[in-house]
Write a protein that holds these residues in place. Structure first.
Motif, PDB file in Angstrom:
ATOM      1  N   PHE A  59       0.770  -1.233  -0.164  1.00  7.53           N
ATOM      2  CA  PHE A  59       0.040   0.126   0.035  1.00  7.53           C
ATOM      3  C   PHE A  59       0.936   1.276   0.175  1.00  7.53           C
ATOM      4  O   PHE A  59       0.873   1.940   1.108  1.00  7.53           O
ATOM      5  N   THR A  85      -4.587   1.444  -1.821  1.00  6.06           N
ATOM      6  CA  THR A  85      -4.951   0.348  -3.164  1.00  6.06           C
ATOM      7  C   THR A  85      -3.883  -0.413  -3.113  1.00  6.06           C
ATOM      8  O   THR A  85      -2.727  -0.183  -2.676  1.00  6.06           O
ATOM      9  N   HIS A  86      -4.243  -1.826  -3.128  1.00  2.00           N
ATOM     10  CA  HIS A  86      -3.219  -2.685  -2.981  1.00  2.00           C
ATOM     11  C   HIS A  86      -2.521  -3.016  -4.375  1.00  2.00           C
ATOM     12  O   HIS A  86      -3.143  -3.714  -5.148  1.00  2.00           O
ATOM     13  N   LEU A  90       1.573  -8.361  -0.579  1.00  8.40           N
ATOM     14  CA  LEU A  90       1.376  -8.302   0.913  1.00  8.40           C
ATOM     15  C   LEU A  90       1.824  -9.666   1.370  1.00  8.40           C
ATOM     16  O   LEU A  90       1.291 -10.501   1.208  1.00  8.40           O
ATOM     17  N   ALA A  99      -0.529  -8.444  -5.600  1.00  7.64           N
ATOM     18  CA  ALA A  99      -1.456  -7.147  -5.505  1.00  7.64           C
ATOM     19  C   ALA A  99      -2.723  -7.707  -6.224  1.00  7.64           C
ATOM     20  O   ALA A  99      -2.712  -8.206  -7.361  1.00  7.64           O
ATOM     21  N   THR A 100      -3.824  -6.949  -5.788  1.00  8.67           N
ATOM     22  CA  THR A 100      -5.269  -7.139  -6.266  1.00  8.67           C
ATOM     23  C   THR A 100      -5.669  -5.901  -6.962  1.00  8.67           C
ATOM     24  O   THR A 100      -6.775  -6.158  -7.633  1.00  8.67           O
ATOM     25  N   ARG A 102      -7.149  -3.725  -5.720  1.00 11.82           N
ATOM     26  CA  ARG A 102      -8.524  -3.215  -5.068  1.00 11.82           C
ATOM     27  C   ARG A 102      -8.121  -2.064  -3.924  1.00 11.82           C
ATOM     28  O   ARG A 102      -7.027  -2.271  -3.473  1.00 11.82           O
ATOM     29  N   THR A 103      -8.905  -1.517  -3.496  1.00 10.59           N
ATOM     30  CA  THR A 103      -8.924  -0.537  -2.403  1.00 10.59           C
ATOM     31  C   THR A 103      -9.237  -1.198  -0.964  1.00 10.59           C
ATOM     32  O   THR A 103     -10.180  -2.012  -0.963  1.00 10.59           O
ATOM     33  N   LEU A 104      -8.803  -0.539   0.126  1.00  9.62           N
ATOM     34  CA  LEU A 104      -8.962  -0.842   1.430  1.00  9.62           C
ATOM     35  C   LEU A 104      -9.423   0.118   2.090  1.00  9.62           C
ATOM     36  O   LEU A 104      -8.900   1.305   1.995  1.00  9.62           O
ATOM     37  N   VAL A 131     -10.396  -7.036   5.921  1.00  8.90           N
ATOM     38  CA  VAL A 131      -9.234  -6.620   4.954  1.00  8.90           C
ATOM     39  C   VAL A 131      -9.411  -7.879   3.693  1.00  8.90           C
ATOM     40  O   VAL A 131      -9.099  -7.631   2.553  1.00  8.90           O
ATOM     41  N   GLN A 134     -12.335  -7.135   1.344  1.00 16.07           N
ATOM     42  CA  GLN A 134     -12.159  -5.911   0.706  1.00 16.07           C
ATOM     43  C   GLN A 134     -11.051  -6.029  -0.626  1.00 16.07           C
ATOM     44  O   GLN A 134     -11.178  -5.678  -1.397  1.00 16.07           O
ATOM     45  N   LEU A 135     -10.365  -7.054  -0.234  1.00 13.59           N
ATOM     46  CA  LEU A 135      -9.120  -7.370  -1.135  1.00 13.59           C
ATOM     47  C   LEU A 135      -9.476  -8.318  -2.346  1.00 13.59           C
ATOM     48  O   LEU A 135      -8.962  -9.063  -3.164  1.00 13.59           O
TER      49      LEU A 135
END
Length: 138
Positions: A59, A85-86, A90, A99-100, A102-104, A131, A134-135
């Motif tokens: 992030f 944003t991922h 991670l 990485a996706t 997607r936002t967190l 988490v 959302q991802l």
């Protein structure tokens, strides 16, 4: 000497400025940080830098929004919404998550012990299920 509140506010300022050294310098040399949902514990300057990278890498534009600080003499509780944003890997105890994109936006709570002008322990709490959801991992 700075108050415990000032030290903790400086920690989050260092995060937002992407100043890893200022982040690490906020902790005592023997400090520990535990991510409660994952069970990870980091110690000392190398541990603080690793924990920083574990959040900054995935992030890189992450923010601690709506930061609220509650302080006593040597104990500071910081509540915030972690957002970002991922876009990077991670690192987790169960293996890396690519990485996706997607936002967190998830509530976090950090409990910091401060002694002699430095953070000595931190315990971080968040909803791991939120988490992962959302991802897009659930």
């Amino acid at each position: 000497m700075h108050s415990a509140t000032d030290i903790i506010l400086g920690l989050y300022d260092a995060w937002h400025a992407r100043d890893r050294q200022a982040w690490v310098d906020a902790f005592s040399p023997s400090a520990s940080w535990t991510n409660i949902p994952t069970g990870e514990t980091f110690t000392g300057p190398v541990g603080m830098a690793t924990n920083y990278q574990n959040w900054d890498g995935p992030f890189p534009e992450g923010r601690c929004e709506n930061l609220t600080v509650h302080a006593g003499a040597d104990l500071v509780v910081a509540e915030f919404i972690a957002s970002g944003t991922h876009t990077g890997i991670l690192t987790t105890p169960d293996g890396p998550i690519p990485a996706t994109g997607r936002t967190l936006s998830v509530p976090f709570c950090d409990v910091h012990d401060v002694t002699n002008g430095a953070i000595t322990t931190t315990r971080r709490y968040w909803d791991q299920l939120a988490v992962l959801n959302q991802l897009g991992l659930l």
